[in-house]
Design an enzyme around this catalytic site. Structure first.
Site, PDB file in Angstrom:
ATOM      1  N   ARG A 121      -3.086 -11.634   7.743  1.00 37.10           N
ATOM      2  CA  ARG A 121      -4.088 -11.224   6.752  1.00 37.10           C
ATOM      3  C   ARG A 121      -3.828 -11.808   5.370  1.00 37.10           C
ATOM      4  O   ARG A 121      -4.668 -11.687   4.483  1.00 37.10           O
ATOM      5  CB  ARG A 121      -4.129  -9.695   6.692  1.00 37.10           C
ATOM      6  CG  ARG A 121      -4.442  -9.090   8.053  1.00 37.10           C
ATOM      7  CD  ARG A 121      -4.322  -7.591   8.075  1.00 37.10           C
ATOM      8  NE  ARG A 121      -5.489  -6.948   7.540  1.00 37.10           N
ATOM      9  CZ  ARG A 121      -5.605  -5.635   7.402  1.00 37.10           C
ATOM     10  NH1 ARG A 121      -4.601  -4.852   7.751  1.00 37.10           N
ATOM     11  NH2 ARG A 121      -6.710  -5.108   6.911  1.00 37.10           N
ATOM     12  N   GLN A 127      -9.493 -14.749   6.137  1.00 37.43           N
ATOM     13  CA  GLN A 127     -10.096 -13.506   5.659  1.00 37.43           C
ATOM     14  C   GLN A 127     -11.411 -13.175   6.355  1.00 37.43           C
ATOM     15  O   GLN A 127     -11.710 -12.009   6.617  1.00 37.43           O
ATOM     16  CB  GLN A 127     -10.292 -13.571   4.146  1.00 37.43           C
ATOM     17  CG  GLN A 127      -8.981 -13.514   3.379  1.00 37.43           C
ATOM     18  CD  GLN A 127      -9.168 -13.599   1.875  1.00 37.43           C
ATOM     19  OE1 GLN A 127     -10.286 -13.733   1.383  1.00 37.43           O
ATOM     20  NE2 GLN A 127      -8.075 -13.525   1.139  1.00 37.43           N
ATOM     21  N   ASP A 130     -10.953 -11.207   9.761  1.00 43.12           N
ATOM     22  CA  ASP A 130     -10.117 -10.009   9.708  1.00 43.12           C
ATOM     23  C   ASP A 130     -10.841  -8.796  10.292  1.00 43.12           C
ATOM     24  O   ASP A 130     -11.550  -8.074   9.591  1.00 43.12           O
ATOM     25  CB  ASP A 130      -9.700  -9.751   8.262  1.00 43.12           C
ATOM     26  CG  ASP A 130      -8.666  -8.650   8.134  1.00 43.12           C
ATOM     27  OD1 ASP A 130      -8.377  -7.982   9.138  1.00 43.12           O
ATOM     28  OD2 ASP A 130      -8.152  -8.450   7.013  1.00 43.12           O
ATOM     29  N   SER A 133      -9.887  -5.221   8.767  1.00 41.41           N
ATOM     30  CA  SER A 133     -10.524  -4.879   7.498  1.00 41.41           C
ATOM     31  C   SER A 133     -12.002  -4.563   7.677  1.00 41.41           C
ATOM     32  O   SER A 133     -12.525  -3.601   7.107  1.00 41.41           O
ATOM     33  CB  SER A 133     -10.355  -6.020   6.491  1.00 41.41           C
ATOM     34  OG  SER A 133      -9.011  -6.135   6.077  1.00 41.41           O
ATOM     35  N   TYR A 232       4.950  -0.756   3.729  1.00 38.20           N
ATOM     36  CA  TYR A 232       5.179  -0.113   5.016  1.00 38.20           C
ATOM     37  C   TYR A 232       6.478  -0.564   5.681  1.00 38.20           C
ATOM     38  O   TYR A 232       6.947   0.082   6.609  1.00 38.20           O
ATOM     39  CB  TYR A 232       3.995  -0.365   5.948  1.00 38.20           C
ATOM     40  CG  TYR A 232       2.735   0.276   5.442  1.00 38.20           C
ATOM     41  CD1 TYR A 232       2.615   1.657   5.412  1.00 38.20           C
ATOM     42  CD2 TYR A 232       1.681  -0.489   4.960  1.00 38.20           C
ATOM     43  CE1 TYR A 232       1.460   2.266   4.935  1.00 38.20           C
ATOM     44  CE2 TYR A 232       0.527   0.110   4.483  1.00 38.20           C
ATOM     45  CZ  TYR A 232       0.419   1.490   4.473  1.00 38.20           C
ATOM     46  OH  TYR A 232      -0.716   2.076   3.993  1.00 38.20           O
TER      47      TYR A 232
END
Length: 383
Positions: A121, A127, A130, A133, A232
């Site tokens: 990503r 993009q 994706d 998203s 994360y």
């Protein structure tokens, strides 16, 4: 060169991988398209719309697969469809690769399989492919509407002759694409919104949408670690975990609506709301657990079910929200797939009469990242 579209075989999935508009785009690229009859029906795309766009209609998934060079799907192929694959075919979809039990079968069949969830990503040229998203954006919006429907009071503040109606207090846990859209939607509906995320850089995004950041004390060293790993991947200290739990516990005790969005590809969703916190929440409050299908952020949530706790808290196990916006989710997903498929086409060169050809390149930064099987091998690294 033919692209096939099969119907989802699970009752909770209404999306379709390729829409009539996407058929037109694929036809312009030089592909033929065949779609299983009824595959788009749940997303309000009748067979006639596909035929008008130039697609052929097949009566079964087996018929689609036997005709196609590339098979597109929303989720993993049904087992019986996988058995119909032959060497050299390509499968593209959201295949939940780290939980997928069919990868060995795909490899044995000689199929090249691309899992769209693995898209890098951070690549600018990726993009428009994706899928996470595009689907999460819609899911964040719809999650707020689901909460509004479950909640027994209005979201905005009302001034009435009978008194003032206070605005709803909404807490968003996890501020990725879905979380940000949930914040924006809840604010548009007039709610007071608070949000929390492991990534300290998310604070600016939350505040730019009018939300309040639930701040957790963090040492300078921890803040730098969290920032450098994207949030994360870092391991917070025991003190940070304790402080975060206290902040979240207090916020949820005062909340009317809680929406949890935290998911980690290849792992069970992190547990964000525990039973002790649920016990402190107000009767009539609502939790939307967007990670219910991958283990759940909320203790006790059940995928695709709404349950009520002993103290009157409603927990909605929202396992597949994009399917509830099937028409638009399918449009965006189909565009993602078309954009990826263009990367598989070999350059035409100077010969305008040359037939369409595919160019599979595992050294390509997109193809190589998405391919989970190729050359009769499983390429997916273990997690």
């Amino acid at each position: 060169m033919k692209i096939g579209v099969i119907s989802a075989d699970i009752t909770s999935e209404s999306r379709v991988a390729i829409t009539p508009d996407a058929v037109k785009k694929l036809r312009k690229l030089g592909f033929e398209v065949v779609i299983q009859s009824g595959a788009g029906q749940a997303a309000y795309y009748a067979d006639e719309l596909y035929q008008a766009a130039g697609a052929d209609i097949a009566s079964s998934s087996t018929e689609v697969i036997t005709q196609s060079n590339i098979i597109t799907t929303v989720n993993d192929l049904p087992a019986e469809a996988t058995e119909s694959l032959s060497s050299g075919q390509i499968v593209i979809g959201m295949l939940d690769p780290y939980r997928n039990t069919q990868l060995d079968t795909y490899a044995a069949k000689g199929a090249t399989v691309f899992a769209m969830e693995l898209l890098p990503r951070t690549l600018s040229r990726a993009q428009n492919m994706d899928v996470l998203s595009s689907q999460a954006n819609l899911a964040g919006y719809k999650a707020v509407l689901l909460a509004a429907n479950e909640y027994s009071r209005p979201f905005p503040m009302f001034m009435t002759s009978a008194g003032t109606v206070k605005p709803a207090k909404v807490v968003i846990l996890g501020v990725g694409v879905a979380g940000l859209q949930a914040i924006a939607t809840a604010k548009r509906l007039g709610a007071v919104v608070e949000a929390s995320d492991l990534r300290p850089t998310a604070r600016e995004q939350v505040e730019s949408l009018g939300g309040k950041w639930l701040d957790v004390p963090m040492s300078a060293e921890e803040a730098e670690t969290a920032k450098s790993t994207g949030g994360y991947a870092w391991t917070p200290s025991e003190q940070y975990v304790k402080d975060q739990a206290a902040v979240v516990d207090k916020a949820l005790s005062n909340a009317d609506i809680v929406i949890t969005t935290a998911q980690i590809p290849g792992r069970n969703a992190p547990r964000l709301v525990h039973g002790a916190t649920l016990a402190k929440m107000k009767a009539g409050s609502v939790l939307i657990d967007m990670a219910a299908g991958t283990g759940g952020n909320v203790e006790g949530s059940v995928p695709n079910e709404t349950i009520t706790t002993d103290n009157g808290v409603r927990i909605v196990g929202a396992a597949n929200i994009p399917s509830q916006l099937a028409a638009q989710s399918s449009d965006l997903y189909a565009n993602n797939l078309v954009n990826f498929i263009t990367t598989l086409i070999a350059p035409a060169g100077d010969d305008a009469s040359a037939s369409l050809a595919l160019n599979l390149d595992m050294d390509d930064e997109i193809q190589g990242a998405l391919a989970v099987t190729h050359d009769s091998q499983v390429r997916l690294a273990k997690r």
